[in-house]
Design a protein around this motif. Structure first.
Motif, PDB file in Angstrom:
ATOM      1  N   UNK A   1       0.810  -1.211   0.000  1.00 24.98           N
ATOM      2  CA  UNK A   1       0.000   0.000   0.000  1.00 24.98           C
ATOM      3  C   UNK A   1       0.845   1.264   0.000  1.00 24.98           C
ATOM      4  N   UNK A   2       1.894   1.267   0.829  1.00 24.04           N
ATOM      5  CA  UNK A   2       2.777   2.445   0.878  1.00 24.04           C
ATOM      6  C   UNK A   2       3.424   2.701  -0.469  1.00 24.04           C
ATOM      7  N   UNK A   3       3.927   1.637  -1.087  1.00 26.27           N
ATOM      8  CA  UNK A   3       4.636   1.830  -2.355  1.00 26.27           C
ATOM      9  C   UNK A   3       3.681   2.219  -3.477  1.00 26.27           C
ATOM     10  N   UNK A   4       2.479   1.657  -3.485  1.00 24.83           N
ATOM     11  CA  UNK A   4       1.527   2.000  -4.543  1.00 24.83           C
ATOM     12  C   UNK A   4       0.992   3.418  -4.398  1.00 24.83           C
ATOM     13  N   UNK A   5       0.969   3.953  -3.172  1.00 25.63           N
ATOM     14  CA  UNK A   5       0.427   5.280  -2.934  1.00 25.63           C
ATOM     15  C   UNK A   5       1.488   6.373  -2.802  1.00 25.63           C
ATOM     16  N   UNK A   6       2.747   5.990  -2.788  1.00 27.08           N
ATOM     17  CA  UNK A   6       3.815   6.986  -2.681  1.00 27.08           C
ATOM     18  C   UNK A   6       3.861   7.835  -3.955  1.00 27.08           C
ATOM     19  N   UNK A   7       4.246   9.064  -3.791  1.00 25.46           N
ATOM     20  CA  UNK A   7       4.346   9.952  -4.954  1.00 25.46           C
ATOM     21  C   UNK A   7       5.549   9.569  -5.824  1.00 25.46           C
ATOM     22  N   UNK A   8       6.641   9.167  -5.185  1.00 21.51           N
ATOM     23  CA  UNK A   8       7.859   8.792  -5.905  1.00 21.51           C
ATOM     24  C   UNK A   8       8.395   7.476  -5.349  1.00 21.51           C
ATOM     25  N   UNK A   9       9.029   6.703  -6.210  1.00 23.78           N
ATOM     26  CA  UNK A   9       9.668   5.448  -5.813  1.00 23.78           C
ATOM     27  C   UNK A   9      11.110   5.486  -6.289  1.00 23.78           C
ATOM     28  N   UNK A  10      12.018   5.190  -5.383  1.00 19.51           N
ATOM     29  CA  UNK A  10      13.430   5.093  -5.744  1.00 19.51           C
ATOM     30  C   UNK A  10      13.858   3.656  -5.509  1.00 19.51           C
ATOM     31  N   UNK A  11      14.289   2.987  -6.568  1.00 16.79           N
ATOM     32  CA  UNK A  11      14.758   1.608  -6.477  1.00 16.79           C
ATOM     33  C   UNK A  11      16.274   1.614  -6.352  1.00 16.79           C
ATOM     34  N   UNK A  12      16.760   0.957  -5.308  1.00 13.65           N
ATOM     35  CA  UNK A  12      18.199   0.863  -5.088  1.00 13.65           C
ATOM     36  C   UNK A  12      18.613  -0.597  -5.218  1.00 13.65           C
ATOM     37  N   UNK A  13      18.852  -1.028  -6.448  1.00  8.18           N
ATOM     38  CA  UNK A  13      19.307  -2.398  -6.647  1.00  8.18           C
ATOM     39  C   UNK A  13      20.758  -2.516  -6.209  1.00  8.18           C
ATOM     40  N   UNK A  14      21.072  -3.615  -5.543  1.00  6.13           N
ATOM     41  CA  UNK A  14      22.417  -3.806  -5.007  1.00  6.13           C
ATOM     42  C   UNK A  14      23.354  -4.534  -5.955  1.00  6.13           C
ATOM     43  N   UNK A  15      22.812  -5.133  -6.992  1.00  9.49           N
ATOM     44  CA  UNK A  15      23.671  -5.854  -7.934  1.00  9.49           C
ATOM     45  C   UNK A  15      23.061  -5.800  -9.331  1.00  9.49           C
ATOM     46  N   UNK A  16      23.691  -6.432 -10.265  1.00  9.15           N
ATOM     47  CA  UNK A  16      23.256  -6.378 -11.664  1.00  9.15           C
ATOM     48  C   UNK A  16      22.018  -7.237 -11.957  1.00  9.15           C
ATOM     49  N   UNK A  17      21.516  -7.993 -10.982  1.00  7.66           N
ATOM     50  CA  UNK A  17      20.315  -8.800 -11.212  1.00  7.66           C
ATOM     51  C   UNK A  17      19.058  -7.942 -11.291  1.00  7.66           C
ATOM     52  N   UNK A  18      19.089  -6.747 -10.724  1.00 10.02           N
ATOM     53  CA  UNK A  18      17.992  -5.769 -10.791  1.00 10.02           C
ATOM     54  C   UNK A  18      16.669  -6.325 -10.257  1.00 10.02           C
ATOM     55  N   UNK A  19      16.728  -7.023  -9.135  1.00 10.70           N
ATOM     56  CA  UNK A  19      15.534  -7.630  -8.540  1.00 10.70           C
ATOM     57  C   UNK A  19      14.475  -6.597  -8.172  1.00 10.70           C
ATOM     58  N   UNK A  20      14.887  -5.466  -7.617  1.00 15.76           N
ATOM     59  CA  UNK A  20      13.903  -4.449  -7.212  1.00 15.76           C
ATOM     60  C   UNK A  20      13.132  -3.932  -8.415  1.00 15.76           C
ATOM     61  N   UNK A  21      13.815  -3.624  -9.489  1.00 16.97           N
ATOM     62  CA  UNK A  21      13.139  -3.116 -10.688  1.00 16.97           C
ATOM     63  C   UNK A  21      12.230  -4.184 -11.284  1.00 16.97           C
ATOM     64  N   UNK A  22      12.719  -5.400 -11.378  1.00 15.13           N
ATOM     65  CA  UNK A  22      11.909  -6.474 -11.947  1.00 15.13           C
ATOM     66  C   UNK A  22      10.636  -6.713 -11.125  1.00 15.13           C
TER      67      UNK A  22
END
Length: 76
Positions: free
Chosen positions: A48-69
């Protein structure tokens, strides 16, 4: 917890999460941590927090890009 203006999505127990936690000390309640593990587990409060936030910043820690995916899969 109220909906933050910005959600920081990070991989758990990673350097990106440690950096985000330090940043949160300075940024206050307008920025919130939205852990990737909570998102993948479907924790309603975090989703709910992420869907309602005005902005989202994804901080992936490696090249797998799990957060973005994961965000892409959820349509965030």
């Amino acid at each position: 917890m109220s909906v933050p203006l910005v959600c920081l999505v990070t991989c758990g127990e990673s350097l990106s999460e440690l950096i985000a936690l330090e940043a949160l000390k300075e940024l206050g309640d307008s920025v919130g941590l939205c852990p990737l593990t909570a998102i993948t587990r479907g924790v309603p409060e975090v989703i709910g927090r992420i869907k309602n936030a005005k902005h989202i910043i994804l901080l992936d820690s490696c090249s797998l890009r799990c957060a973005k995916k994961t965000a892409d899969e959820l349509g965030i």
